[in-house]
Design an enzyme around this catalytic site. Structure first.
Site, PDB file in Angstrom:
ATOM      1  N   GLU A  90       5.856 -11.273  -2.206  1.00 27.93           N
ATOM      2  CA  GLU A  90       6.540 -10.124  -2.785  1.00 27.93           C
ATOM      3  C   GLU A  90       7.062 -10.466  -4.174  1.00 27.93           C
ATOM      4  O   GLU A  90       7.210 -11.641  -4.526  1.00 27.93           O
ATOM      5  CB  GLU A  90       7.699  -9.710  -1.859  1.00 27.93           C
ATOM      6  CG  GLU A  90       8.586  -8.571  -2.365  1.00 27.93           C
ATOM      7  CD  GLU A  90       7.837  -7.271  -2.618  1.00 27.93           C
ATOM      8  OE1 GLU A  90       7.029  -7.250  -3.581  1.00 27.93           O
ATOM      9  OE2 GLU A  90       8.062  -6.296  -1.883  1.00 27.93           O
ATOM     10  N   HIS A 149       3.403  -5.379   5.043  1.00 29.83           N
ATOM     11  CA  HIS A 149       3.983  -5.886   6.287  1.00 29.83           C
ATOM     12  C   HIS A 149       4.852  -4.837   6.990  1.00 29.83           C
ATOM     13  O   HIS A 149       5.361  -3.898   6.371  1.00 29.83           O
ATOM     14  CB  HIS A 149       4.833  -7.121   5.994  1.00 29.83           C
ATOM     15  CG  HIS A 149       5.992  -6.823   5.076  1.00 29.83           C
ATOM     16  ND1 HIS A 149       7.168  -6.264   5.513  1.00 29.83           N
ATOM     17  CD2 HIS A 149       6.136  -7.010   3.744  1.00 29.83           C
ATOM     18  CE1 HIS A 149       7.991  -6.110   4.505  1.00 29.83           C
ATOM     19  NE2 HIS A 149       7.398  -6.559   3.413  1.00 29.83           N
TER      20      HIS A 149
END
Length: 289
Positions: free
Chosen positions: A124, A46
């Site tokens: 994550e 990202h």
């Protein structure tokens, strides 16, 4: 008894994965035979998030993209378009920064609409009790070596997130996880090994079958969930994976053979010097200043 519990847990996980695969949409009309037994898979971490900008341990906290992060996402899309890459299915995590990076990249690439699959398994790594702490300040307090172990080691997890942690409620009570995880199932902290343990089942059960059917895949996820996939694909050792740093917003490409083995190591798209500079910047985040 322990074996029975483990077998029951394993069966439960496989049932969940099967159900998840069934929920993951894809275009039935987009199936293509891979040319010469080769498959292409593109991935992107990202763009810069608000907590990346502040150099904070983020993990499962839902930090949004900064203006720079949005620009990185658009640049990623431009790089995908310049490489003449098209996709049939996209995969991303349940966290906004990965989702918005994916959507911005597809818009920037002027790509046609494609099905998008969402999974917490691509989230994550959970940084536990470090969540919300400044990386440089933490390095000053505990030492750079300790922070480097917490950030990049294979099997050492950070201190667990306690029940009264400032950000625990915003994670565990987030409605996006309803139907995916029960409150007691949320991780309290994860090493890279634990991250891989929950990411690879999704890769193997959902993404791999799509690849083998000839579908072109784009994955927008996070530094550690992607590091786990890279480690798996390239058979990187537990020690060497510590030195792999993936920069934000720069897509990379794998070309895989018929056995889904990389023909070459990952290749960043766009300016290679800029990619190397960005990787060095990521490596320096955990150093005391």
């Amino acid at each position: 008894m322990l074996a029975l519990v483990r077998n029951a847990w394993g069966a439960q996980q496989m049932t969940r994965l099967a159900a998840m695969e069934g929920r993951c949409p894809f275009s039935k009309g987009s199936k293509r035979a891979a040319s010469q037994g080769k498959y292409k898979v593109a991935m992107v971490r990202h763009g810069e998030s608000e907590w990346n900008q502040k150099n904070l341990f983020c993990g499962w906290f839902d930090a949004k993209l900064t203006e720079k992060g949005q620009m990185e996402a658009c640049a990623a899309g431009a790089a995908l378009k310049e490489a003449n890459l098209e996709f049939d299915v996209a995969h991303t995590s349940l966290l906004s920064r990965a989702k918005h990076t994916l959507l911005a990249a597809l818009r920037s690439a002027a790509h046609r609409r494609i099905p998008i699959c969402y999974s917490w398994r691509l989230n994550e790594r959970h940084y536990g009790g470090l969540t919300g702490l400044n990386k440089a300040e933490t390095a000053k307090k505990y030492g750079e070596e300790k922070v480097q172990i917490w950030r990049r080691s294979f099997d050492t997890a950070p201190p667990p997130m306690k029940e009264d942690h400032e950000y625990r409620a915003s994670i565990v009570e987030d409605p996006r996880y309803k139907g995916h995880l029960e409150p007691a199932e949320f991780p309290k902290s994860e090493s890279l090994k634990l991250t891989i343990d929950r990411t690879l089942p999704y890769w193997n059960a959902v993404i791999v079958p799509q690849i083998k059917e000839g579908r072109r895949i784009l994955i927008s996820a996070h530094g550690n969930s992607l590091r786990g996939i890279v480690k798996h694909l390239e058979s990187i050792s537990n020690e060497d994976i510590m030195s792999l740093n993936l920069p934000t917003g720069i897509p990379f490409l794998y070309e895989l053979d018929e056995n889904l083995k990389p023909l070459k190591t990952l290749r960043f798209l766009g300016d290679q010097r800029a990619a190397k500079k960005a990787m060095k910047s990521v490596a320096n985040q955990g150093k005391a200043k």
